[in-house]
Scaffold this motif. Structure first.
Motif, PDB file in Angstrom:
ATOM      1  N   LEU A  55       0.846  -1.186   0.000  1.00  0.00           N
ATOM      2  CA  LEU A  55       0.000   0.000   0.000  1.00  0.00           C
ATOM      3  C   LEU A  55       0.886   1.242   0.000  1.00  0.00           C
ATOM      4  CD1 LEU A  55      -2.724  -1.002   2.601  1.00  0.00           C
ATOM      5  CD2 LEU A  55      -2.825  -1.141   0.109  1.00  0.00           C
ATOM      6  N   ARG A  56       0.649   2.121  -0.962  1.00  0.00           N
ATOM      7  CA  ARG A  56       1.399   3.375  -1.028  1.00  0.00           C
ATOM      8  C   ARG A  56       0.723   4.473  -0.224  1.00  0.00           C
ATOM      9  NH1 ARG A  56       2.934   4.258  -7.349  1.00  0.00           N
ATOM     10  NH2 ARG A  56       4.893   3.133  -7.349  1.00  0.00           N
ATOM     11  N   SER A  57      -0.604   4.513  -0.271  1.00  0.00           N
ATOM     12  CA  SER A  57      -1.341   5.534   0.469  1.00  0.00           C
ATOM     13  C   SER A  57      -2.695   4.988   0.865  1.00  0.00           C
ATOM     14  CB  SER A  57      -1.517   6.798  -0.375  1.00  0.00           C
ATOM     15  OG  SER A  57      -2.316   6.529  -1.506  1.00  0.00           O
ATOM     16  N   VAL A  58      -3.256   5.546   1.941  1.00  0.00           N
ATOM     17  CA  VAL A  58      -4.577   5.158   2.438  1.00  0.00           C
ATOM     18  C   VAL A  58      -5.296   6.429   2.851  1.00  0.00           C
ATOM     19  CG1 VAL A  58      -5.845   3.840   4.188  1.00  0.00           C
ATOM     20  CG2 VAL A  58      -3.691   2.940   3.283  1.00  0.00           C
ATOM     21  N   GLU A  59      -6.564   6.564   2.450  1.00  0.00           N
ATOM     22  CA  GLU A  59      -7.338   7.744   2.837  1.00  0.00           C
ATOM     23  C   GLU A  59      -8.811   7.400   2.956  1.00  0.00           C
ATOM     24  OE1 GLU A  59      -8.199  10.040  -1.304  1.00  0.00           O
ATOM     25  OE2 GLU A  59      -6.192  10.252  -0.482  1.00  0.00           O
ATOM     26  N   GLY A  96       2.574   1.314   3.462  1.00  0.00           N
ATOM     27  CA  GLY A  96       3.763   0.500   3.700  1.00  0.00           C
ATOM     28  C   GLY A  96       3.474  -0.957   3.972  1.00  0.00           C
ATOM     29  N   LYS A  97       2.228  -1.306   4.246  1.00  0.00           N
ATOM     30  CA  LYS A  97       1.874  -2.699   4.537  1.00  0.00           C
ATOM     31  C   LYS A  97       1.813  -3.511   3.247  1.00  0.00           C
ATOM     32  CE  LYS A  97       1.259  -2.518   8.969  1.00  0.00           C
ATOM     33  NZ  LYS A  97       1.930  -3.374   9.917  1.00  0.00           N
ATOM     34  N   THR A  98       2.266  -4.749   3.330  1.00  0.00           N
ATOM     35  CA  THR A  98       2.198  -5.666   2.203  1.00  0.00           C
ATOM     36  C   THR A  98       0.927  -6.491   2.334  1.00  0.00           C
ATOM     37  OG1 THR A  98       4.598  -5.772   2.067  1.00  0.00           O
ATOM     38  CG2 THR A  98       3.384  -7.554   1.008  1.00  0.00           C
ATOM     39  N   LEU A  99       0.191  -6.609   1.226  1.00  0.00           N
ATOM     40  CA  LEU A  99      -1.087  -7.333   1.211  1.00  0.00           C
ATOM     41  C   LEU A  99      -1.146  -8.316   0.068  1.00  0.00           C
ATOM     42  CD1 LEU A  99      -3.713  -4.421   1.469  1.00  0.00           C
ATOM     43  CD2 LEU A  99      -2.873  -5.812   3.335  1.00  0.00           C
ATOM     44  N   LEU A 100      -1.874  -9.394   0.293  1.00  0.00           N
ATOM     45  CA  LEU A 100      -2.331 -10.276  -0.780  1.00  0.00           C
ATOM     46  C   LEU A 100      -3.805  -9.935  -0.937  1.00  0.00           C
ATOM     47  CD1 LEU A 100      -1.642 -12.789  -2.595  1.00  0.00           C
ATOM     48  CD2 LEU A 100      -2.802 -14.119  -0.836  1.00  0.00           C
ATOM     49  N   VAL A 101      -4.212  -9.475  -2.116  1.00  0.00           N
ATOM     50  CA  VAL A 101      -5.603  -9.080  -2.335  1.00  0.00           C
ATOM     51  C   VAL A 101      -6.229  -9.954  -3.406  1.00  0.00           C
ATOM     52  CG1 VAL A 101      -5.257  -6.691  -1.622  1.00  0.00           C
ATOM     53  CG2 VAL A 101      -5.061  -7.273  -4.016  1.00  0.00           C
ATOM     54  N   ARG A 122       0.436  -9.369   5.061  1.00  0.00           N
ATOM     55  CA  ARG A 122       1.641 -10.202   4.987  1.00  0.00           C
ATOM     56  C   ARG A 122       2.687  -9.635   5.933  1.00  0.00           C
ATOM     57  NH1 ARG A 122       1.726 -14.608   1.407  1.00  0.00           N
ATOM     58  NH2 ARG A 122      -0.494 -14.882   0.973  1.00  0.00           N
ATOM     59  N   GLY A 123       3.439 -10.499   6.563  1.00  0.00           N
ATOM     60  CA  GLY A 123       4.416 -10.093   7.567  1.00  0.00           C
ATOM     61  C   GLY A 123       5.675  -9.460   7.028  1.00  0.00           C
ATOM     62  N   ASP A 124       5.884  -9.466   5.719  1.00  0.00           N
ATOM     63  CA  ASP A 124       7.128  -8.937   5.170  1.00  0.00           C
ATOM     64  C   ASP A 124       7.027  -7.464   4.821  1.00  0.00           C
ATOM     65  OD1 ASP A 124       5.330  -9.497   3.164  1.00  0.00           O
ATOM     66  OD2 ASP A 124       6.647 -10.818   2.048  1.00  0.00           O
TER      67      ASP A 124
END
Length: 125
Positions: A55-59, A96-101, A122-124
């Motif tokens: 994720l680059r940004s969240v709003e 900054g969080k890594t996701l599987l979507v 994801r933990g990485d």
């Protein structure tokens, strides 16, 4: 032995001189391929997809009747907007969080979008 050292120094020089965003994008593409996920640049509207990225940004986008949470998801090849309808905040969904979507790709204003995606943190990150 000399060839191995030459390769090491070439990689080291590349890491020191190349753009950090480019190196990060390449690393994301590699981990995405290793997980078997699809690349965002290869996905098209109407397709059910599974992608791995960051994720680059969240709003939060507050409108008159509802609030939607939106995030820019980047897998190293292309950005996709993730939209959770009626949500103001989701624990763990932050830049900054890594996701599987997983979800169906749509289109909004010429950009790829997935509404109410299934996701796994994801933990990485």
């Amino acid at each position: 032995m000399a060839l191995a050292a030459t390769g090491y120094f070439r990689r080291l020089t590349r890491r020191l001189t190349e753009d950090l965003d480019q190196l990060d994008a390449e690393a994301m593409v590699e981990s995405s391929q290793a997980s078997g996920a699809q690349r965002a640049c290869d996905c098209s509207r109407g397709e059910e997809v599974t992608m791995l990225g960051r994720l680059r940004s969240v709003e939060t986008c507050a409108k008159a009747s509802t609030a939607n949470m939106e995030a820019e998801f980047f897998d190293g090849t292309e950005a996709v907007t993730l939209v959770w309808i009626g949500r103001r905040r989701i624990a763990g969904i932050e830049p900054g969080k890594t996701l599987l979507v997983r979800g169906r790709v749509g289109e909004r204003n010429g950009q790829k979008v997935i509404y109410n995606p299934y996701y796994e943190l994801r933990g990485d990150s």
